[in-house]
Scaffold this active site. Structure first.
Site, PDB file in Angstrom:
ATOM      1  N   GLY A  31      -0.254  13.184   9.874  1.00  0.00           N
ATOM      2  CA  GLY A  31      -1.333  12.606  10.673  1.00  0.00           C
ATOM      3  C   GLY A  31      -0.840  12.005  11.975  1.00  0.00           C
ATOM      4  O   GLY A  31      -1.246  10.909  12.358  1.00  0.00           O
ATOM      5  N   ALA A  32       0.015  12.743  12.687  1.00  0.00           N
ATOM      6  CA  ALA A  32       0.690  12.176  13.861  1.00  0.00           C
ATOM      7  C   ALA A  32      -0.021  12.473  15.176  1.00  0.00           C
ATOM      8  O   ALA A  32       0.510  12.154  16.238  1.00  0.00           O
ATOM      9  CB  ALA A  32       2.123  12.702  13.936  1.00  0.00           C
ATOM     10  N   SER A  88      -2.928  11.228  16.264  1.00  0.00           N
ATOM     11  CA  SER A  88      -3.744  10.140  16.812  1.00  0.00           C
ATOM     12  C   SER A  88      -3.376   8.828  16.134  1.00  0.00           C
ATOM     13  O   SER A  88      -2.660   8.806  15.127  1.00  0.00           O
ATOM     14  CB  SER A  88      -5.240  10.430  16.616  1.00  0.00           C
ATOM     15  N   GLY A  89      -3.888   7.742  16.683  1.00  0.00           N
ATOM     16  CA  GLY A  89      -3.769   6.430  16.060  1.00  0.00           C
ATOM     17  C   GLY A  89      -2.353   5.998  15.752  1.00  0.00           C
ATOM     18  O   GLY A  89      -1.437   6.148  16.566  1.00  0.00           O
ATOM     19  N   GLY A 110      -0.154   7.230  13.698  1.00  0.00           N
ATOM     20  CA  GLY A 110       0.825   8.311  13.636  1.00  0.00           C
ATOM     21  C   GLY A 110       1.331   8.710  14.995  1.00  0.00           C
ATOM     22  O   GLY A 110       2.536   8.918  15.190  1.00  0.00           O
ATOM     23  N   TYR A 144     -11.335   3.799  -1.648  1.00  0.00           N
ATOM     24  CA  TYR A 144     -10.261   3.683  -0.660  1.00  0.00           C
ATOM     25  C   TYR A 144      -9.203   2.696  -1.157  1.00  0.00           C
ATOM     26  O   TYR A 144      -7.999   2.976  -1.101  1.00  0.00           O
ATOM     27  CB  TYR A 144     -10.811   3.222   0.690  1.00  0.00           C
TER      28      TYR A 144
END
Length: 334
Positions: free
Chosen positions: A51-52, A54-55, A57, A215
């Site tokens: 998950g790199a 955006s955000g 990552g 979650y």
């Protein structure tokens, strides 16, 4: 009286605005101070970040690139990943004085859909064929409070992506991590684990589903997985630690509905009180690169410091049972 009330409100608003401005200025200065460090600290090391694009990552990838690492971005959306990689290569080349080809060689984009065990296996097979070593694995990707939906393999989406996808990924890459030792595994969890529990009778949330509790369950599973993995890795010179990044301004909350009229206020509050992605990524960066945590394993961190866990996150019997059941769910044969 009405004039006085309006004047008081305006003064309060002005004071609040000034306070926010001072806070953001101070935060920016603190962030710049955190941007220091040895730019060759990670030279020669290969890092995989899920998950790199955006955000958290993306911020983690950018900083580890700056520290000299070769970064592999494992992302579900290749288009967005390539766009993010292009931006990072440009930033890296400009900041580091590197030629475009050199910057490109430091960053690799690969397709990885954690909602598909088939995709995870294909990704790992390709990685093991192409990469001679893996120094750091950062399990960063996640999905937050989505409506009830299932992964390709029929798992509840949050438990399937946040826990099971990373569980399989890590297990398939353990051999490479061991042969690359000393190496590190970093797991991104959340403080919200406190509101979760591991209900072995309904791990797939088929009997009941609450997106918030599900979650939290997945984040508790992250911690239990980390602690059990640390036990299993004793003596291998591979360490694994888990962290919470705090409340960060990312697109992770895209499934959260905010009324139209409340959005300006929410934006103001998040700007004032939430961490930026770079601020939130500091603990991931620290656990991936700092000599201070060399040899440290099975611990829980926040703001680059070890923190205490609730007893339910340290229950060894639950951690072992969850591990065994997770092996069955993802199809790992002993």
């Amino acid at each position: 009286m009405a004039v006085a009330t309006v004047a008081a409100a305006l003064l309060a608003a002005l004071g609040g605005t000034l306070w926010l401005a001072v806070r953001r200025f101070s935060g920016a200065r603190g962030q710049q101070m955190q941007g220091g460090g040895d730019q060759s600290l990670m030279h020669g090391k290969t890092v995989l970040i899920t998950g790199a694009n955006s955000g958290l990552g993306r911020a983690t990838a950018a900083e580890l690139l700056r520290l000299g690492a070769r970064v592999i971005m494992g992302c579900r959306d290749l288009g967005r990943a390539e766009e993010a990689a292009g931006q990072l290569r440009q930033e890296f080349g400009q900041a580091g004085g590197q030629e475009p080809d050199a910057a490109k060689g430091q960053l690799v984009v690969k397709e990885l859909d954690l909602a598909s065990l088939r995709s995870v296996r294909a990704f790992c097979q390709e990685l093991l064929q192409e990469e001679p070593r893996l120094d750091v694995l950062i399990n960063n990707a996640g999905i937050f409070q989505c409506p009830y939906m299932k992964t390709e393999d029929g798992f509840e989406m949050q438990f399937g992506v946040n826990h099971l996808g990373h569980f399989l990924l890590t297990n398939l890459l353990l051999g490479l991590l061991k042969s690359s030792a000393p190496s590190r595994i970093v797991v991104v969890s959340s403080k919200l684990y406190k509101y979760g529990d591991i209900n072995f009778e309904d791990l797939n949330s088929e009997q009941s589903y609450n997106k918030s509790f599900s979650y939290s369950r997945s984040k508790l599973a992250n911690i239990l997985f980390t602690r059990e993995l640390a036990r299993r890795l004793e003596g291998t010179n591979v360490t694994v630690n888990v962290l919470h990044p705090g409340i960060v301004r990312t697109n992770l909350g895209r499934h959260i509905h905010i009324p139209l009229l409340a959005r300006p206020l929410f934006s103001l509050v998040s700007w004032a009180f939430f961490k930026s992605p770079l601020e939130g990524a500091q603990t991931s960066i620290y656990l991936a690169s700092s000599p201070e945590v060399e040899g440290v394993s099975g611990k829980y961190f926040g703001d680059c410091k070890e923190e205490e866990l609730l007893p339910k996150a340290m229950d060894e019997s639950v951690a072992r049972k969850l591990w065994d059941i997770s092996e069955v769910m993802v199809g790992i044969l002993k």
